[in-house]
Scaffold this motif. Structure first.
Motif, PDB file in Angstrom:
ATOM      1  N   GLU A  78       0.815  -1.216   0.000  1.00 16.56           N
ATOM      2  CA  GLU A  78       0.000   0.000   0.000  1.00 16.56           C
ATOM      3  C   GLU A  78       0.849   1.267   0.000  1.00 16.56           C
ATOM      4  OE1 GLU A  78      -2.754  -0.057   3.223  1.00 16.56           O
ATOM      5  OE2 GLU A  78      -3.449  -2.101   2.788  1.00 16.56           O
ATOM      6  N   GLY A  79       2.165   1.106   0.153  1.00 21.79           N
ATOM      7  CA  GLY A  79       3.052   2.261   0.148  1.00 21.79           C
ATOM      8  C   GLY A  79       3.294   2.899   1.487  1.00 21.79           C
ATOM      9  N   LYS A  80       2.798   2.283   2.568  1.00 22.82           N
ATOM     10  CA  LYS A  80       2.998   2.857   3.895  1.00 22.82           C
ATOM     11  C   LYS A  80       4.357   2.474   4.478  1.00 22.82           C
ATOM     12  CE  LYS A  80      -1.875   3.356   5.170  1.00 22.82           C
ATOM     13  NZ  LYS A  80      -2.367   3.182   3.794  1.00 22.82           N
ATOM     14  N   ILE A  81       4.959   1.425   3.941  1.00 28.11           N
ATOM     15  CA  ILE A  81       6.305   0.995   4.304  1.00 28.11           C
ATOM     16  C   ILE A  81       7.044   0.720   2.998  1.00 28.11           C
ATOM     17  CG2 ILE A  81       7.703  -0.746   5.500  1.00 28.11           C
ATOM     18  CD1 ILE A  81       5.233  -1.374   7.214  1.00 28.11           C
ATOM     19  N   LYS A  82       8.286   1.173   2.908  1.00 29.96           N
ATOM     20  CA  LYS A  82       9.041   0.917   1.678  1.00 29.96           C
ATOM     21  C   LYS A  82       9.785  -0.417   1.726  1.00 29.96           C
ATOM     22  CE  LYS A  82       9.547   5.815   0.603  1.00 29.96           C
ATOM     23  NZ  LYS A  82      10.466   6.976   0.491  1.00 29.96           N
ATOM     24  N   THR A  83      10.338  -0.744   2.875  1.00 26.70           N
ATOM     25  CA  THR A  83      11.025  -2.024   3.020  1.00 26.70           C
ATOM     26  C   THR A  83      10.754  -2.606   4.401  1.00 26.70           C
ATOM     27  OG1 THR A  83      13.047  -0.869   3.702  1.00 26.70           O
ATOM     28  CG2 THR A  83      12.898  -1.562   1.397  1.00 26.70           C
ATOM     29  N   VAL A  84      10.632  -3.931   4.461  1.00 27.49           N
ATOM     30  CA  VAL A  84      10.426  -4.657   5.712  1.00 27.49           C
ATOM     31  C   VAL A  84      11.716  -5.382   6.053  1.00 27.49           C
ATOM     32  CG1 VAL A  84       9.110  -6.455   6.887  1.00 27.49           C
ATOM     33  CG2 VAL A  84       7.963  -4.934   5.248  1.00 27.49           C
ATOM     34  N   ALA A  85      12.142  -5.262   7.298  1.00 25.48           N
ATOM     35  CA  ALA A  85      13.381  -5.883   7.739  1.00 25.48           C
ATOM     36  C   ALA A  85      13.174  -6.544   9.090  1.00 25.48           C
ATOM     37  CB  ALA A  85      14.493  -4.844   7.804  1.00 25.48           C
ATOM     38  N   LEU A  86      14.184  -7.258   9.549  1.00 28.40           N
ATOM     39  CA  LEU A  86      14.119  -8.000  10.809  1.00 28.40           C
ATOM     40  C   LEU A  86      15.204  -7.532  11.755  1.00 28.40           C
ATOM     41  CD1 LEU A  86      13.751 -11.606   9.326  1.00 28.40           C
ATOM     42  CD2 LEU A  86      11.896 -10.074  10.047  1.00 28.40           C
ATOM     43  N   THR A  87      15.011  -7.848  13.018  1.00 26.43           N
ATOM     44  CA  THR A  87      16.023  -7.584  14.042  1.00 26.43           C
ATOM     45  C   THR A  87      16.170  -8.813  14.927  1.00 26.43           C
ATOM     46  OG1 THR A  87      15.485  -5.229  14.092  1.00 26.43           O
ATOM     47  CG2 THR A  87      16.673  -6.105  15.965  1.00 26.43           C
ATOM     48  N   ASN A  88      17.391  -9.348  14.980  1.00 27.36           N
ATOM     49  CA  ASN A  88      17.735 -10.456  15.874  1.00 27.36           C
ATOM     50  C   ASN A  88      16.889 -11.709  15.663  1.00 27.36           C
ATOM     51  OD1 ASN A  88      19.970  -9.437  17.425  1.00 27.36           O
ATOM     52  ND2 ASN A  88      18.533  -8.001  18.373  1.00 27.36           N
ATOM     53  N   PHE A  89      16.597 -12.035  14.416  1.00 26.41           N
ATOM     54  CA  PHE A  89      16.005 -13.335  14.111  1.00 26.41           C
ATOM     55  C   PHE A  89      17.116 -14.338  13.838  1.00 26.41           C
ATOM     56  CE2 PHE A  89      12.060 -11.148  13.826  1.00 26.41           C
ATOM     57  CZ  PHE A  89      11.059 -12.109  13.872  1.00 26.41           C
TER      58      PHE A  89
END
Length: 316
Positions: free
Chosen positions: A121-132
């Motif tokens: 929808e354009g509300k986030i440009k990239t999704v990332a993770l932390t400490n997986f």
């Protein structure tokens, strides 16, 4: 990220200010202070207009989301991200870094699927993770969730990301963003040839970061062994005319799948601008790499001692 909050007398600093920009904040602030009058008089726009222009064109809005272990419905995820967007005053988050505490609760997959919808929808440009860890990263990728990176602890003492995760990242294109790379400052001349077992005989381990990474040193092999690593790094650093920290960060940046390292600062106390800039011109040769590799190999395998990436936060 630093955003204008509607009051020209101040800037509101969101906790999501990316650490790669922090080193430049003192310089940037000084520049603004010196030039604010000239901007208005000669260029026809105000200080705040100048700041907003810089932020819109050169800064990225990264933020973390660590939700509680509740049911990850679409509306819950959407509302949570809208809060971040509002606080950061952006239409779209450049990167949303997601963390999940309890792997026994599979709700992290639901959350990530809803985050992917928000990305579309354009509300986030990239999704990332932390400490997986590697296992969960593979599950996420098998569910066709397009994460771009995983932020993990990675240093010359903690080489766990290179044992399992880097291979998966190379095969899938996911990048590693590292933290703890200078170990809260332990990886520096300040702690070279010191004996911290004697009170007041050496520099104090007096910040949460120093205490955290001192525990990593203890798990890896202890202070004496760590001194051997620092001496090796000092030899390499002296050869190239740089600092121990610069060598430590450069070595990690040269590892497979690593896209960037975050170097923390304490504004007004430790800004590391010169050391950080030196990283980009430093080239470690084969002899350097071999001597560093030999020194790090003397420590324990932290994958066996602690577990995979992020397990230090999830142990009972």
């Amino acid at each position: 990220m630093i955003k204008h909050g509607g009051d020209q007398r101040k800037l509101i600093q969101d906790k999501a200010l990316t650490k790669r920009h922090c080193d430049h904040v003192p310089i940037f602030s000084c520049l603004l202070e010196r030039q604010m009058d000239l901007l208005k008089i000669y260029m026809g726009f105000s200080l705040i207009e100048f700041v907003e222009s810089v932020l819109q064109n050169y800064w990225n809005s990264l933020t973390k989301w660590v939700p509680p272990p509740v049911k990850m419905t679409s509306s819950y995820v959407r509302d949570s991200i809208n809060v971040s967007r509002k606080r950061m005053d952006v239409e779209s988050l450049d990167m949303l870094q997601f963390h999940w505490w309890d792997y026994s609760n599979p709700g992290y997959l639901d959350a990530l699927k809803h985050l992917t919808d928000l990305k579309e929808e354009g509300k986030i440009k990239t999704v990332a993770l932390t400490n997986f860890d590697t296992e969960r990263l593979q599950i996420i990728l098998e569910n066709e969730i397009p994460v771009v990176s995983n932020q993990v602890q990675h240093s010359l003492v903690d080489m766990r990301p290179q044992q399992r995760m880097a291979e998966l990242c190379q095969h899938t294109g996911v990048k590693l963003i590292t933290y703890g790379t200078v170990m809260g400052g332990l990886l520096s001349e300040k702690f070279l040839d010191t004996n911290i077992s004697i009170p007041f005989a050496g520099p104090a381990i007096n910040t949460p970061s120093l205490q955290k990474y001192k525990r990593m040193v203890d798990a890896w092999g202890g202070w004496s062994l760590f001194q051997g690593l620092l001496r090796t790094l000092k030899q390499v650093a002296s050869k190239h005319g740089v600092s121990i920290a610069t060598v430590g960060v450069k070595y990690i940046l040269d590892q497979p799948a690593v896209a960037g390292s975050m170097v923390g600062v304490r504004l007004g106390l430790a800004e590391h601008i010169q050391d950080t800039n030196a990283i980009f011109s430093l080239v470690l040769d084969e002899d350097d790499m071999n001597s560093i590799r030999e020194a790090t190999a003397k420590g324990k395998d932290l994958l066996k001692v602690i577990g995979d990436c992020g397990d230090e936060y999830r142990r009972a």
